[in-house]
Write a protein that holds these residues in place. Structure first.
Motif, mmCIF file in Angstrom:
data_model
loop_
_atom_site.group_PDB
_atom_site.id
_atom_site.type_symbol
_atom_site.label_atom_id
_atom_site.label_comp_id
_atom_site.label_asym_id
_atom_site.label_seq_id
_atom_site.Cartn_x
_atom_site.Cartn_y
_atom_site.Cartn_z
ATOM 1 N N LEU A 29 0.803 -1.223 0.000
ATOM 2 C CA LEU A 29 0.000 0.000 0.000
ATOM 3 C C LEU A 29 0.838 1.276 0.000
ATOM 4 O O LEU A 29 0.579 2.173 -0.811
ATOM 5 N N PRO A 30 1.866 1.393 0.839
ATOM 6 C CA PRO A 30 2.672 2.627 0.771
ATOM 7 C C PRO A 30 3.320 2.833 -0.598
ATOM 8 O O PRO A 30 3.396 3.965 -1.097
ATOM 9 N N THR A 31 3.733 1.742 -1.249
ATOM 10 C CA THR A 31 4.324 1.844 -2.581
ATOM 11 C C THR A 31 3.292 2.269 -3.612
ATOM 12 O O THR A 31 3.575 3.080 -4.499
ATOM 13 N N ILE A 32 2.076 1.726 -3.494
ATOM 14 C CA ILE A 32 0.992 2.117 -4.405
ATOM 15 C C ILE A 32 0.691 3.602 -4.241
ATOM 16 O O ILE A 32 0.594 4.341 -5.225
ATOM 17 N N ILE A 33 0.576 4.050 -2.999
ATOM 18 C CA ILE A 33 0.302 5.466 -2.729
ATOM 19 C C ILE A 33 1.429 6.337 -3.281
ATOM 20 O O ILE A 33 1.181 7.347 -3.944
ATOM 21 N N ASP A 34 2.666 5.929 -3.031
ATOM 22 C CA ASP A 34 3.822 6.690 -3.513
ATOM 23 C C ASP A 34 3.827 6.757 -5.042
ATOM 24 O O ASP A 34 4.086 7.807 -5.624
#
Length: 103
Positions: free
Chosen positions: A78-83
């Motif tokens: 999720l943090p990578t998707i958001i980034d």
């Protein structure tokens, strides 16, 4: 908000090595599009992660096997998707390709 639940389920399906198809891809693109809209509306990454973790718990109460996969997605993807959406200007199709929700 319920579409975030679908992304957790999609990721769980991807982790369970379910064959990819156009429906899964279409749902993923729709969910990531909504996520992109949600994250650009003054919401912090921590708030998004917390909300999705709550969804994982809700999914776990219905489908216990998916809760762990969902939480793993939150922790790892999720943090990578958001980034990618915010900083790399990735479009939803690119995100879904990257998380293997699209064939």
């Amino acid at each position: 908000m319920m579409k975030l639940l679908l992304i957790a389920c999609l990721a769980s399906l991807g982790m369970a090595t379910v064959s990819k198809n156009e429906l899964t891809c279409s749902i993923c693109v729709d969910v990531i599009t909504d996520l992109d809209t949600f994250i650009t509306s003054e919401t912090t990454e921590a708030e998004i992660v917390e909300f999705v973790e709550q969804l994982c718990s809700a999914v776990g109460s219905i489908l216990p096997d998916l809760e762990a996969a969902c939480k793993m997605l939150v922790e790892t993807q999720l943090p990578t998707i958001i980034d990618g959406l915010v900083n790399d200007n990735l479009n939803p199709q690119e995100v879904c390709n990257a998380i293997t929700a699209c064939p």
